[in-house]
Design an enzyme around this catalytic site. Structure first.
Site, PDB file in Angstrom:
ATOM      1  N   ASP A  29      43.373 -67.071  -9.119  1.00 30.93           N
ATOM      2  CA  ASP A  29      42.630 -68.299  -8.862  1.00 30.93           C
ATOM      3  C   ASP A  29      41.145 -67.932  -8.885  1.00 30.93           C
ATOM      4  O   ASP A  29      40.784 -66.751  -8.765  1.00 30.93           O
ATOM      5  CB  ASP A  29      43.050 -68.869  -7.507  1.00 30.93           C
ATOM      6  CG  ASP A  29      42.249 -70.096  -7.122  1.00 30.93           C
ATOM      7  OD1 ASP A  29      42.072 -70.983  -7.972  1.00 30.93           O
ATOM      8  OD2 ASP A  29      41.774 -70.158  -5.962  1.00 30.93           O
ATOM      9  N   ASP A  31      37.844 -70.235  -7.609  1.00 34.41           N
ATOM     10  CA  ASP A  31      36.990 -70.630  -6.483  1.00 34.41           C
ATOM     11  C   ASP A  31      37.643 -70.287  -5.141  1.00 34.41           C
ATOM     12  O   ASP A  31      38.757 -70.721  -4.853  1.00 34.41           O
ATOM     13  CB  ASP A  31      36.703 -72.131  -6.563  1.00 34.41           C
ATOM     14  CG  ASP A  31      35.943 -72.494  -7.829  1.00 34.41           C
ATOM     15  OD1 ASP A  31      34.715 -72.377  -7.822  1.00 34.41           O
ATOM     16  OD2 ASP A  31      36.592 -72.868  -8.820  1.00 34.41           O
ATOM     17  N   ASP A 208      43.749 -69.136  -2.720  1.00 27.18           N
ATOM     18  CA  ASP A 208      43.147 -69.340  -1.402  1.00 27.18           C
ATOM     19  C   ASP A 208      43.429 -70.691  -0.767  1.00 27.18           C
ATOM     20  O   ASP A 208      43.025 -70.934   0.368  1.00 27.18           O
ATOM     21  CB  ASP A 208      41.623 -69.198  -1.509  1.00 27.18           C
ATOM     22  CG  ASP A 208      40.979 -70.407  -2.187  1.00 27.18           C
ATOM     23  OD1 ASP A 208      41.404 -70.765  -3.310  1.00 27.18           O
ATOM     24  OD2 ASP A 208      40.082 -71.022  -1.572  1.00 27.18           O
TER      25      ASP A 208
END
Length: 255
Positions: A29, A31, A208
């Site tokens: 991932d 960001d 996240d």
């Protein structure tokens, strides 16, 4: 293999590499995972050494390194230029295979675009909230006005109700997205895992956000390594690193 990467405690242990990553596939991932969260998607900063690092990792894993993100593939390419990895973009709405072929369901995209007029007027009334049209998904950002979250969600749910059961609302960090229900990061990763050079490899995925949970579940099912980046929280991920800086340090080690 699990002991090679991170402890299952909630104390953000440093990963320890004791073996080769041969036979693995790495999914990342962006960001909040390999890059720090910024006030807006356009203001994120990519360390100058990040692209060379990802190139080394891709070479080490025979090309089995991919981005998995809510961003569009075009936005990802601009961010990491000139690097163009296999990519799951827009939470599975866009998929780029290792040969460069792009998979996008244009019929669903056209149908979703009909919702734009229904969103623009109510969103325009919410100061600090802005609409991002990703074509196969529509994102409503409220990072500049976090107190607007409930209002943004209400607007999105009303529009989804009119679109029908094929569509769903996806909650992220200060963003609400409208997209086809079956398009997820996990489904996009599954598609890549069926293609070379990913086929037959053990997946590693770092994310996240709650939008990464279905991908964590997929990786767990495949006997892979699921890593959540951020503060301790309920998650399907089996391991945790405290912040993007710690994950970047781990990537530097294995490269």
């Amino acid at each position: 293999m699990q002991s090679l990467y991170a402890s299952e405690t909630t104390e953000s242990p440093k990963p320890q590499i004791r073996d080769s990553l041969t036979g693995h596939a790495l999914f990342l991932d962006i960001d909040g995972t390999i890059l720090d969260i910024a006030p807006s998607p356009e203001s994120v900063e990519v360390p100058v050494w990040m692209v060379p690092l990802l190139e080394r990792l891709s070479a080490k894993l025979d090309g089995a390194v991919a981005f998995v993100s809510g961003r569009t593939i075009a936005a990802i390419d601009e961010l990491f230029q000139p690097l163009k990895l296999p990519t799951v973009g827009v939470h599975g709405g866009e998929i780029r295979l290792s040969d460069g072929q792009a998979l996008i369901d244009e019929s669903l995209t056209l149908e979703l675009q009909q919702a734009l007029p229904l969103l623009r007027a109510p969103i325009a009334k919410l100061a600090g909230v802005w609409l991002e049209n990703k074509r196969c998904a529509i994102a409503l950002h409220y990072r500049s006005a976090p107190e607007r979250g409930r209002e943004v969600l209400k607007v999105a749910e009303a529009v989804v109700a009119g679109l029908g059961p094929a569509y769903a609302v996806l909650m992220g960090k200060c963003v609400v997205e409208i997209r086809a229900r079956h398009l997820t990061k996990g489904a996009g990763m599954q598609c890549l895992m069926e293609q070379q050079p990913f086929r037959g490899r053990t997946p590693i995925f770092a994310g996240d956000d709650v939008t990464d949970e279905d991908a964590f579940a997929l990786v767990n099912k495949m006997g892979g390594i699921s890593v959540r980046v951020g503060a301790a929280a309920p998650s399907a991920a089996r391991y945790r690193l405290s912040d993007p800086d710690q994950l970047r340090g781990w990537l530097l080690e294995i490269a």
